[in-house]
Design a protein around this motif. Structure first.
Motif: not given
Length: 161
Positions: A6-12, A16-17, A26, A67, A155
């Motif tokens: 899971v990236d710091d700014s993208a959803a899985d 989920e973010y 950012d 998260f 991440y």
């Protein structure tokens, strides 16, 4: 077992973010941040930059990254700084799972040479019961305690069955 990054700014893949509370920036587009890691070494060329200032008025705390996931393990990765100031390289993080304190990470810069260390595992837990969990990273200490604390969150990875 399946690992999900899971990236710091993208959803899985479930949508989920990571949810941020407090003044996180950012990192790649931040014009006021003193930390400038090489985006080529950061997952998806992005990161969140959070600095806890315990003596500012009012204090910046808390800086939390939360998260929720369904799994049996979690791993958290950050970049770390090797300098005493500009950027301030001290990091002090506490980790909670399901509202219970489960870990702590503290890094005092070893020198004032500058530079960054990438993909540092600041927390891992491989013994979670299968099911829904809420993870929280807290940057800095509450109540005007402690030092300025920098977190460069890159991440996380969680494992599900």
């Amino acid at each position: 077992l399946v690992n999900v990054t899971v990236d710091d700014s993208a959803a899985d893949f479930t949508g989920e973010y990571i949810v941020y509370q407090g003044p996180w920036n950012d990192g790649a587009s931040c014009t006021v941040c003193t930390a400038t890691p090489d985006p080529g070494f950061m997952y998806n060329r992005s990161w969140k930059d959070g600095t806890y200032y315990p003596t500012s008025s009012p204090p910046t705390g808390p800086l939390n990254a939360t998260f929720s996931f369904n799994g049996t393990a979690i791993y958290v990765f950050c970049a770390l700084v090797s300098s005493f100031s500009h950027p301030y390289g001290y990091s002090n993080m506490a980790f909670y799972i399901d509202d219970e304190l489960v870990g702590h990470f503290e890094k005092i810069p070893p020198d004032n040479q500058g530079g960054y260390t990438y993909n540092v595992s600041v927390y891992s837990n491989t013994s979670l019961s299968a099911g829904k969990h809420t993870f929280m990273l807290q940057n800095g200490q509450f109540g005007n305690a402690g030092n300025i604390s920098l977190t460069l969150l890159d991440y996380l990875v969680y494992t599900y069955v």
